[in-house]
Write an enzyme that holds these catalytic residues in place. Structure first.
Site, PDB file in Angstrom:
ATOM      1  N   ILE F  77      37.159  40.098  46.666  1.00  0.00           N
ATOM      2  CA  ILE F  77      38.046  39.942  45.518  1.00  0.00           C
ATOM      3  C   ILE F  77      39.447  40.342  45.941  1.00  0.00           C
ATOM      4  O   ILE F  77      39.647  41.421  46.493  1.00  0.00           O
ATOM      5  CB  ILE F  77      37.562  40.843  44.363  1.00  0.00           C
ATOM      6  CG1 ILE F  77      36.258  40.289  43.791  1.00  0.00           C
ATOM      7  CG2 ILE F  77      38.623  40.995  43.303  1.00  0.00           C
ATOM      8  CD1 ILE F  77      35.685  41.143  42.691  1.00  0.00           C
ATOM      9  N   CYS F  78      40.427  39.483  45.677  1.00  0.00           N
ATOM     10  CA  CYS F  78      41.822  39.769  46.065  1.00  0.00           C
ATOM     11  C   CYS F  78      42.349  40.975  45.295  1.00  0.00           C
ATOM     12  O   CYS F  78      42.324  41.002  44.060  1.00  0.00           O
ATOM     13  CB  CYS F  78      42.709  38.572  45.771  1.00  0.00           C
ATOM     14  SG  CYS F  78      44.461  38.953  45.895  1.00  0.00           S
ATOM     15  N   ILE F  79      42.876  41.944  46.015  1.00  0.00           N
ATOM     16  CA  ILE F  79      43.303  43.184  45.372  1.00  0.00           C
ATOM     17  C   ILE F  79      44.485  42.981  44.434  1.00  0.00           C
ATOM     18  O   ILE F  79      44.515  43.524  43.326  1.00  0.00           O
ATOM     19  CB  ILE F  79      43.612  44.274  46.422  1.00  0.00           C
ATOM     20  CG1 ILE F  79      43.909  45.608  45.742  1.00  0.00           C
ATOM     21  CG2 ILE F  79      44.764  43.874  47.337  1.00  0.00           C
ATOM     22  CD1 ILE F  79      43.899  46.780  46.683  1.00  0.00           C
ATOM     23  N   ALA F  82      43.321  41.212  41.370  1.00  0.00           N
ATOM     24  CA  ALA F  82      42.392  42.058  40.619  1.00  0.00           C
ATOM     25  C   ALA F  82      43.129  43.143  39.843  1.00  0.00           C
ATOM     26  O   ALA F  82      42.775  43.466  38.706  1.00  0.00           O
ATOM     27  CB  ALA F  82      41.375  42.695  41.558  1.00  0.00           C
TER      28      ALA F  82
END
Lengths: 130, 101, 143, 101, 143, 130
Positions: F77-79, F82
């Site tokens: 998941i892209c930080i 997110a």
């Protein structure tokens, strides 16, 4: 005049949640009433208190929470849409056996009837979405 | 009863503006917001479609025009610019609002 | 109990649900139907409009087994039981999409004012008729 | 190098299919998935556009056709139906994939 | 440290970022730009394509003060500092939208192979030239 | 052959997360490798463990988590995406001063570099979105 506002898209991805905020603020500052803001579809994602946008960007959830506090706004998140997408208040989280919740201050979770009721009670219903 | 129609999507990508214009009645208003304001640029197919509506007032949201670098010089004739206050006034003036999502 | 009518007692408004999106690719059609079902309890004057890609919602023979998404199309046929009996489908939208009236589900209701006779819920209208229907409403909910 | 182009949006609502067809090269393939499969219905403007592509193979995802009630009888000529396995095989066969979002 | 190149050592692929959406109405343009900036550290052969509504991303004079959304357009002018210097803009997309080349921001880079001379990063191409550029890539990322 | 998969839309609202799941499953069952599944934009919302869809509907997050477990998938998941949207793992939640997290099993949060690296390392990169 009494307004109902419907927000159908989540924060950041579509501008709808921003435009709805600007519009609702203008409605209130002009002295009109807002009967309810109803968050449906991905709009329920506006109500997560776990959102941490970059410092130089607007904080969409916090904007709404502050507006709700200032004007005693009724901000309702649709329960059916919220369950699918993982937005929970304390009661719902307990009922579903989850270990925590993520709803932000000023939002409450309730049924779709609150949307219809807003349509019945408001002089104008304005929808923001994609 | 009069309708304030709102459109939020670019007419170059999506059919909502075209469908909205085709279903607006005399005395209605159309307000372009968000990416729909690109429909206000003069010389485009979208602006031509908007001009076809008979007795329909056309508005665009100023803050969205500015955000997208569209100055008044770029806009087609007959398009009225409003801010969020003006949006509220339009919502009051017309009997109901229809969003072309 | 959240979804029971409240406060609205006495007020009857004309509600139009505008359906312009195809099913399954996005959830709007399904969540629109959920509103219609809940809204039926409020005893308002309800109509549904299907135009643009919204006409695809009523195509018969939908089978979602292989995409793993819930098939909600049978619910349209149950709308009569909720006293939702006015479905307007735009002719031009059908034609542009290569569809005819026969491609759509048959949706019926029993008319309590006419000895419970079975009648079709769908009325096919053209663009200008639909524009007039929109103009005639108190509240428009768009999906 | 050959491209497998995928489109997921209805061509009656969105311009992606049209733009995809205009940028596909000879030897490429176009696969319609999700709401884009409505573009496979015979007699529509979308199907006509797809037929214009020279030496471009046209596919539609069968599970998405079934979900939407589109039987083979409704489809335009020259459209090949694949399932998810076939989608994977196409992605292997063509050098790269481009999604027209 | 999450965003540092890893494992890819030695492999150089042709990456094309395809931008087809307008800014602000949706976040895709902005989050695409974030990928481009991070990707610059990987020393791949990077190009950006702007077509359809994507050309609106490069319009000059964007001012987002009144919509409350972050104005990310100045970042395009900094792309040269990240050695992202190949921006292809489709002529037909501009014309259809009532735009000319003069409506776009000026985006320059200093060419280290040519005595650091300032050169324009944008190349205007027609549809068939852009199709050829797409065909020539190893990896296409679409936004 | 080695695949990279990109998922750009959240669960339920768009079919993209479903199609990506079906495609990824088919890739794995045919014996190919999946180098990584990268969740970007609203795609990060697929990774919330707070989602509770109706009993008769598919559970999109759980489908992905089970696939990850079965095939030892790397699901990132892209930080940045997110943080905006309120998807947090334990570390991030602590760093941001939040009282809990909501990430689902099998997902991990990391940087955008993981997307580029997937493009470099995979033979095919396939994107699902809106």
């Amino acid at each position: 005049m009494k307004f109902g506002i419907v927000v159908n898209e989540g924060p950041y991805t579509h501008q709808a949640a921003d435009t709805a905020y600007k519009f609702t603020k203008a409605v209130l500052e002009k002295g009109h009433d807002v009967h309810r803001v109803f968050f449906y579809h991905d709009g329920v994602n506006v109500g997560t208190r776990m959102s941490v946008p970059p410092q130089d960007d607007r904080h969409i959830q916090r904007n709404w929470s502050e507006l709700a506090e200032k004007y005693d706004l009724d901000m309702v998140i649709c329960i059916a849409a919220a369950q699918r997408r993982g937005i929970m208040d304390e009661n719902e989280a307990k009922r579903q056996g989850l270990d925590g919740d993520n709803i932000a201050p000023g939002f409450r979770i309730s049924g779709l009837g609150q949307l219809i009721e807003a349509g019945v009670q408001s002089d104008r219903l304005v929808t923001f979405g994609d | 009863m009069s309708i304030l129609h709102t459109i939020s999507k670019s007419p170059f990508q999506n059919q909502s503006l075209s469908s909205c214009v085709a279903h607006a009645s005399s005395g209605d208003a159309i307000l372009m917001i968000e990416d729909a304001v690109y429909g206000a640029v003069s010389g485009t197919a979208a602006a031509a479609q908007l001009a076809e509506g008979e007795n329909i007032s056309i508005y665009a949201l100023g803050p969205d025009l500015s955000a997208r670098g569209l100055g008044e010089a770029k806009l087609a004739e007959g398009i009225n610019i409003v801010d969020y206050d003006g949006f509220v006034e339009l919502a009051v003036e017309y009997d109901k609002t229809q969003s072309w999502l | 109990m959240n979804d029971m009518p409240e406060d609205g007692g006495g007020v009857v408004k004309k509600f139009l649900y505008v359906n312009r999106k195809a099913p399954y690719g996005t959830i709007y059609a399904q969540e629109s139907l959920e509103v219609v079902l809940i809204g039926a309890a409020f005893e308002q004057d309800v109509s549904l409009a299907f135009l643009d890609d919204g006409v695809f919602q009523l195509v018969k023979g939908q089978n979602t087994d292989d995409i793993g998404v819930k098939n909600f199309s049978p619910t349209y046929r149950a709308l009569g039981d909720f006293e939702v009996t006015k479905l307007f489908v735009e002719k031009e939208s059908l034609a542009e999409r290569g569809l005819t009236e026969d491609d759509l589900m048959e949706i019926m209701y029993e008319d309590e004012d006419d000895d419970w006779e079975e009648k079709p819920s769908i009325t096919f209208v053209n663009k200008s008729e639909l524009a007039a229907i929109m103009a005639d409403q108190d509240v428009i909910l768009s999906f």
